[in-house]
Scaffold this motif. Structure first.
Motif, PDB file in Angstrom:
ATOM      1  N   LYS A  15       0.692  -1.253   0.085  1.00  0.00           N
ATOM      2  CA  LYS A  15      -0.231   0.011   0.098  1.00  0.00           C
ATOM      3  C   LYS A  15       0.804   1.445   0.086  1.00  0.00           C
ATOM      4  CE  LYS A  15      -4.008  -2.011   2.139  1.00  0.00           C
ATOM      5  NZ  LYS A  15      -4.894  -1.987   3.523  1.00  0.00           N
ATOM      6  N   PHE A  22       0.928   7.106  -6.491  1.00  0.00           N
ATOM      7  CA  PHE A  22       0.045   7.963  -6.712  1.00  0.00           C
ATOM      8  C   PHE A  22       0.385   9.454  -6.727  1.00  0.00           C
ATOM      9  CE2 PHE A  22      -3.414  10.772  -4.951  1.00  0.00           C
ATOM     10  CZ  PHE A  22      -4.253  10.488  -6.145  1.00  0.00           C
ATOM     11  N   SER A  77      -4.955   8.738 -10.866  1.00  0.00           N
ATOM     12  CA  SER A  77      -5.806   7.824 -10.405  1.00  0.00           C
ATOM     13  C   SER A  77      -6.142   6.712 -11.303  1.00  0.00           C
ATOM     14  CB  SER A  77      -7.195   8.761  -9.912  1.00  0.00           C
ATOM     15  OG  SER A  77      -7.012   9.474  -9.160  1.00  0.00           O
ATOM     16  N   VAL A  78      -6.057   7.166 -12.548  1.00  0.00           N
ATOM     17  CA  VAL A  78      -6.307   5.944 -13.649  1.00  0.00           C
ATOM     18  C   VAL A  78      -5.081   5.036 -13.622  1.00  0.00           C
ATOM     19  CG1 VAL A  78      -6.644   5.567 -16.118  1.00  0.00           C
ATOM     20  CG2 VAL A  78      -7.966   7.495 -15.070  1.00  0.00           C
ATOM     21  N   THR A  80      -2.821   4.545 -11.197  1.00  0.00           N
ATOM     22  CA  THR A  80      -2.675   3.753  -9.718  1.00  0.00           C
ATOM     23  C   THR A  80      -3.774   2.921  -9.735  1.00  0.00           C
ATOM     24  OG1 THR A  80      -1.928   5.797  -8.858  1.00  0.00           O
ATOM     25  CG2 THR A  80      -2.494   3.921  -7.397  1.00  0.00           C
ATOM     26  N   SER A  81      -4.911   3.042 -10.388  1.00  0.00           N
ATOM     27  CA  SER A  81      -5.985   1.898 -10.321  1.00  0.00           C
ATOM     28  C   SER A  81      -5.787   0.641 -11.076  1.00  0.00           C
ATOM     29  CB  SER A  81      -7.449   2.619 -10.642  1.00  0.00           C
ATOM     30  OG  SER A  81      -7.657   3.727  -9.933  1.00  0.00           O
ATOM     31  N   LEU A  82      -4.935   0.833 -12.242  1.00  0.00           N
ATOM     32  CA  LEU A  82      -4.534  -0.100 -13.214  1.00  0.00           C
ATOM     33  C   LEU A  82      -3.535  -0.895 -12.462  1.00  0.00           C
ATOM     34  CD1 LEU A  82      -4.493   1.759 -16.581  1.00  0.00           C
ATOM     35  CD2 LEU A  82      -6.260  -0.003 -15.863  1.00  0.00           C
ATOM     36  N   VAL A  84      -3.215  -1.490  -9.250  1.00  0.00           N
ATOM     37  CA  VAL A  84      -4.154  -2.197  -8.301  1.00  0.00           C
ATOM     38  C   VAL A  84      -4.492  -3.701  -8.766  1.00  0.00           C
ATOM     39  CG1 VAL A  84      -5.749  -2.426  -6.663  1.00  0.00           C
ATOM     40  CG2 VAL A  84      -4.648  -0.235  -6.902  1.00  0.00           C
ATOM     41  N   GLN A  85      -4.999  -3.589  -9.881  1.00  0.00           N
ATOM     42  CA  GLN A  85      -5.580  -4.866 -10.541  1.00  0.00           C
ATOM     43  C   GLN A  85      -4.505  -5.913 -10.911  1.00  0.00           C
ATOM     44  OE1 GLN A  85      -8.191  -3.760 -13.694  1.00  0.00           O
ATOM     45  NE2 GLN A  85      -8.965  -2.085 -12.742  1.00  0.00           N
ATOM     46  N   ASN A 115      -1.507  -1.273 -18.951  1.00  0.00           N
ATOM     47  CA  ASN A 115      -0.915  -0.469 -18.180  1.00  0.00           C
ATOM     48  C   ASN A 115       0.235   0.454 -19.161  1.00  0.00           C
ATOM     49  OD1 ASN A 115      -1.612  -2.939 -16.434  1.00  0.00           O
ATOM     50  ND2 ASN A 115      -1.179  -1.283 -15.061  1.00  0.00           N
TER      51      ASN A 115
END
Length: 229
Positions: A15, A22, A77-78, A80-82, A84-85, A115
């Protein structure tokens, strides 16, 4: 990043790594957009001085400043969200001195095509497109300066944007080089050097570069370095 470099340990949580990415990409994107906004400000000041108060009014400045942070936050945000997956089931050693998208993608067990595409799109927008906007502004600025007849007028006009131009050159060259190949491991060693430039060297030089126009700073430098100045 400073805690990892200064402390005895070299570990970071999952995390914590994503949080670092981010805020890193958020601030990097914001600075690139800010440099473009500053180039526009210099263009208006030199090429359209009589309309400066209208074109760079307080509402316009607030809109530019807000747009800088909002657009950069959305892009961060986009990406970083990718991240996370993705699944990380292999080696967990990051070959870098801080968490960065290119270094983290090399550790993923999942396909990173999306990514890489999104990272390149962000790089093209924040790096290439904004760099082109900045160069367009400076092309008008240079053309306007060349039309000035007096040498003193040319010197004053150039001194208005010289510091910003130096920062743009140093910052953009390292950012574009680092992120243009986000999934390539062959250039990671060189990317570390480039990352050091835009995370440490450039921010350190910025105050000096921008303060060189200050008369008090010039006088102080002449006293400290009489043979150079």
């Amino acid at each position: 990043m400073l805690e990892g470099l200064a402390g005895k340990g070299s570990h970071i949580s999952y995390k914590g790594c994503l949080t670092q990415i981010f805020f890193l990409t958020w601030v990097l994107g914001a600075e690139l957009l800010l440099l473009t906004a500053m180039a526009y400000d210099r263009y208006v000041a030199i090429c359209r001085p009589l309309h400066y108060s209208l074109l760079m009014s307080r509402p316009v400045c607030v809109l530019l400043a807000g747009g800088v942070w909002v657009i950069s936050a959305f892009s961060s945000s986009v990406n970083t969200s990718l991240l996370v997956q993705l699944h990380f089931c292999g080696p967990n050693q990051i070959h870098h001195f801080f968490c960065e998208i290119p270094a983290l993608l090399l550790l993923s067990c999942s396909p990173t095509t999306l990514n890489n595409i999104m990272a390149i799109i962000a790089d093209v927008y924040f790096g290439v497109v904004n760099f082109l906007f900045t160069m367009v502004s400076y092309s008008f600025i240079i053309a306007s300066i060349l039309r000035i007849r007096s040498a003193e007028g040319k010197r004053r006009a150039f001194s208005t944007c010289s510091a910003h131009l130096m920062v743009v050159t140093l910052y953009y060259s390292t950012i574009i080089y680092t992120y243009v190949q986000p999934g390539s491991g062959s250039s990671m060693e060189n990317s570390k050097v480039a990352a050091l430039l835009y995370t440490a060297v450039s921010p350190t030089l910025n105050p000096l570069i921008y303060s060189l126009r200050n008369k008090d700073v010039k006088v102080a430098l002449r006293k400290v370095f009489p043979c150079v100045c």
